[in-house]
Design a protein around this motif. Sequence first.
Motif, PDB file in Angstrom:
ATOM      1  N   UNK A 109      23.944  -6.322  -2.197  1.00 51.74           N
ATOM      2  CA  UNK A 109      23.117  -5.243  -1.585  1.00 51.74           C
ATOM      3  C   UNK A 109      21.831  -4.757  -1.602  1.00 51.74           C
ATOM      4  N   UNK A 110      20.441  -5.073  -0.570  1.00 47.19           N
ATOM      5  CA  UNK A 110      19.651  -5.754  -0.583  1.00 47.19           C
ATOM      6  C   UNK A 110      18.620  -4.049  -0.933  1.00 47.19           C
ATOM      7  N   UNK A 111      17.860  -4.700  -1.306  1.00 49.47           N
ATOM      8  CA  UNK A 111      16.349  -3.274  -0.863  1.00 49.47           C
ATOM      9  C   UNK A 111      15.049  -3.717  -0.800  1.00 49.47           C
ATOM     10  N   UNK A 112      15.015  -2.379   0.245  1.00 52.26           N
ATOM     11  CA  UNK A 112      14.157  -2.580   1.379  1.00 52.26           C
ATOM     12  C   UNK A 112      13.363  -1.780   0.928  1.00 52.26           C
ATOM     13  N   UNK A 113      11.920  -2.280   1.209  1.00 53.60           N
ATOM     14  CA  UNK A 113      10.870  -1.639   0.142  1.00 53.60           C
ATOM     15  C   UNK A 113       9.821  -0.527   1.211  1.00 53.60           C
ATOM     16  N   UNK A 114       9.516   0.829   0.889  1.00 52.40           N
ATOM     17  CA  UNK A 114       9.047   1.654   1.376  1.00 52.40           C
ATOM     18  C   UNK A 114       7.465   1.940   0.722  1.00 52.40           C
ATOM     19  N   UNK A 115       6.345   2.061   1.925  1.00 56.46           N
ATOM     20  CA  UNK A 115       5.009   2.218   1.149  1.00 56.46           C
ATOM     21  C   UNK A 115       4.805   3.915   2.074  1.00 56.46           C
ATOM     22  N   UNK A 116       4.707   4.149   1.405  1.00 58.00           N
ATOM     23  CA  UNK A 116       3.387   6.017   1.442  1.00 58.00           C
ATOM     24  C   UNK A 116       2.206   5.848   1.968  1.00 58.00           C
ATOM     25  N   UNK A 117       1.921   6.425   2.891  1.00 61.50           N
ATOM     26  CA  UNK A 117       0.313   6.402   3.543  1.00 61.50           C
ATOM     27  C   UNK A 117      -0.055   8.381   3.186  1.00 61.50           C
ATOM     28  N   UNK A 118      -0.190   8.765   2.483  1.00 65.13           N
ATOM     29  CA  UNK A 118      -0.455  10.262   2.548  1.00 65.13           C
ATOM     30  C   UNK A 118      -1.412  10.697   1.447  1.00 65.13           C
ATOM     31  N   UNK A 119      -2.462  11.811   1.735  1.00 68.14           N
ATOM     32  CA  UNK A 119      -3.412  12.185   0.927  1.00 68.14           C
ATOM     33  C   UNK A 119      -3.211  13.079   0.201  1.00 68.14           C
ATOM     34  N   UNK A 120      -1.869  13.381  -0.130  1.00 63.74           N
ATOM     35  CA  UNK A 120      -1.385  14.843  -1.132  1.00 63.74           C
ATOM     36  C   UNK A 120      -0.664  14.182  -1.831  1.00 63.74           C
ATOM     37  N   UNK A 123      -4.917  -2.800   1.529  1.00 66.70           N
ATOM     38  CA  UNK A 123      -3.283  -3.695   0.698  1.00 66.70           C
ATOM     39  C   UNK A 123      -2.582  -4.314   2.007  1.00 66.70           C
ATOM     40  N   UNK A 124      -2.552  -4.106   2.513  1.00 64.05           N
ATOM     41  CA  UNK A 124      -1.745  -5.403   3.884  1.00 64.05           C
ATOM     42  C   UNK A 124      -2.608  -6.384   3.859  1.00 64.05           C
ATOM     43  N   UNK A 125      -3.788  -6.895   3.667  1.00 70.49           N
ATOM     44  CA  UNK A 125      -5.177  -7.498   3.987  1.00 70.49           C
ATOM     45  C   UNK A 125      -4.353  -8.430   2.933  1.00 70.49           C
ATOM     46  N   UNK A 126      -4.767  -7.663   1.600  1.00 69.78           N
ATOM     47  CA  UNK A 126      -4.532  -8.593   0.439  1.00 69.78           C
ATOM     48  C   UNK A 126      -3.232  -8.890  -0.142  1.00 69.78           C
ATOM     49  N   UNK A 127      -2.149  -8.545   1.124  1.00 72.48           N
ATOM     50  CA  UNK A 127      -1.490  -8.469  -0.218  1.00 72.48           C
ATOM     51  C   UNK A 127       0.087 -10.031   1.041  1.00 72.48           C
ATOM     52  N   UNK A 175       2.997 -10.097   1.696  1.00 67.56           N
ATOM     53  CA  UNK A 175       4.621  -9.350   1.378  1.00 67.56           C
ATOM     54  C   UNK A 175       4.611  -7.518   2.430  1.00 67.56           C
ATOM     55  N   UNK A 176       4.433  -7.984   3.658  1.00 65.26           N
ATOM     56  CA  UNK A 176       4.542  -6.677   4.476  1.00 65.26           C
ATOM     57  C   UNK A 176       5.272  -5.446   3.755  1.00 65.26           C
ATOM     58  N   UNK A 177       5.809  -4.472   4.042  1.00 61.67           N
ATOM     59  CA  UNK A 177       6.763  -3.561   3.602  1.00 61.67           C
ATOM     60  C   UNK A 177       8.163  -3.745   4.555  1.00 61.67           C
ATOM     61  N   UNK A 178       9.173  -3.923   4.074  1.00 64.26           N
ATOM     62  CA  UNK A 178       9.806  -2.864   5.125  1.00 64.26           C
ATOM     63  C   UNK A 178       9.822  -1.823   6.334  1.00 64.26           C
ATOM     64  N   UNK A 179       9.069  -0.671   5.781  1.00 63.93           N
ATOM     65  CA  UNK A 179       8.431   0.804   6.417  1.00 63.93           C
ATOM     66  C   UNK A 179       7.838   1.109   5.517  1.00 63.93           C
ATOM     67  N   UNK A 180       6.384   1.502   6.517  1.00 64.21           N
ATOM     68  CA  UNK A 180       5.734   2.242   5.793  1.00 64.21           C
ATOM     69  C   UNK A 180       5.608   3.959   6.908  1.00 64.21           C
ATOM     70  N   UNK A 181       6.007   4.359   6.120  1.00 65.43           N
ATOM     71  CA  UNK A 181       6.038   5.933   5.493  1.00 65.43           C
ATOM     72  C   UNK A 181       4.178   6.347   6.399  1.00 65.43           C
ATOM     73  N   UNK A 182       4.072   7.007   7.213  1.00 55.94           N
ATOM     74  CA  UNK A 182       2.490   7.597   7.611  1.00 55.94           C
ATOM     75  C   UNK A 182       2.271   9.330   7.989  1.00 55.94           C
ATOM     76  N   UNK A 183       1.704   9.257   7.242  1.00 53.37           N
ATOM     77  CA  UNK A 183       0.966  11.062   7.557  1.00 53.37           C
ATOM     78  C   UNK A 183      -0.252  11.237   9.072  1.00 53.37           C
ATOM     79  N   UNK A 184      -0.251  11.922   9.457  1.00 45.33           N
ATOM     80  CA  UNK A 184      -1.399  11.806  10.298  1.00 45.33           C
ATOM     81  C   UNK A 184      -2.770  12.195   9.788  1.00 45.33           C
ATOM     82  N   UNK A 185      -2.683  13.335   9.112  1.00 40.93           N
ATOM     83  CA  UNK A 185      -4.339  14.123   8.763  1.00 40.93           C
ATOM     84  C   UNK A 185      -4.275  13.945   7.196  1.00 40.93           C
ATOM     85  N   UNK A 186      -5.532  12.712   7.441  1.00 41.82           N
ATOM     86  CA  UNK A 186      -5.764  12.209   6.459  1.00 41.82           C
ATOM     87  C   UNK A 186      -7.708  12.083   6.909  1.00 41.82           C
ATOM     88  N   UNK A 187      -8.219  11.587   5.098  1.00 43.88           N
ATOM     89  CA  UNK A 187      -9.496  11.574   5.120  1.00 43.88           C
ATOM     90  C   UNK A 187      -9.285  10.189   5.951  1.00 43.88           C
TER      91      UNK A 187
END
Length: 213
Positions: free
Chosen positions: A1-12, A44-48, A50-62
């Motif tokens: 079974x394939x494992x899908x990669x996730x990146x979290x973008x959140x300041x909390x 991270x994306x520009x230096x790597x 290997x893009x993740x399968x899914x990015x989880x993105x918050x809105x209110x961040x500095x």
Amino acid sequence: MRTYSVVIVDDHSLFAQSLQGLINSFDDFQVLYHVKNGKELVQKLESNSNAPDVILLDINMPVMNGIETMEWLKEHRPDQKVIVLSMDDDEETIIRMLRNGARGYLLKDIDPDVFKDALNDSIHKGFYYTDRISKTLLGSLHKEEKGGVKLKERELEFLKLACTEKTYKEIAGDMFLSPKTIDGYREALFEKLQVRSRIGLVLYAIKNEIFKP
């Protein structure tokens, strides 16, 4: 079974750590890394390659918020699957994120089982939208356009303009119609497409490739 990669973008950090633990408990998903804002994600994306399968993105961040990040992704990584995970349920914000290519929009109080469904649907179906966000996700969302609702030329024109940031008053000006007539188009499409909000119109247009983010 394939494992899908996730990146979290959140300041909390505490929320992100808890979210990472939840995702890593799913058999087929694994968190690659967590960053605190869009600028860190871009680096991270520009230096790597290997893009993740899914990015989880918050809105209110500095530094670089979710809207700015989504606009960058639309320009530089248009095929990247992104699910917005936020406390912001403002209709204009939701439409803007969907128009810029977000594949889903979730509120942070979502049930873990629904969250897992959202991850799976984003991978296997290409999108996931909750009833709560769309107010009433179209019964037509999962239908194909062919053999379905037929729209008149002016209705299509209005629908495409409804996917922009223009107000209904500005749309009326662009179509050389009165605001009252535009209200009539809106209500007619609400009934015809079985939706109750502008978000529903946008989702219908994206799903049926009337408007492409």
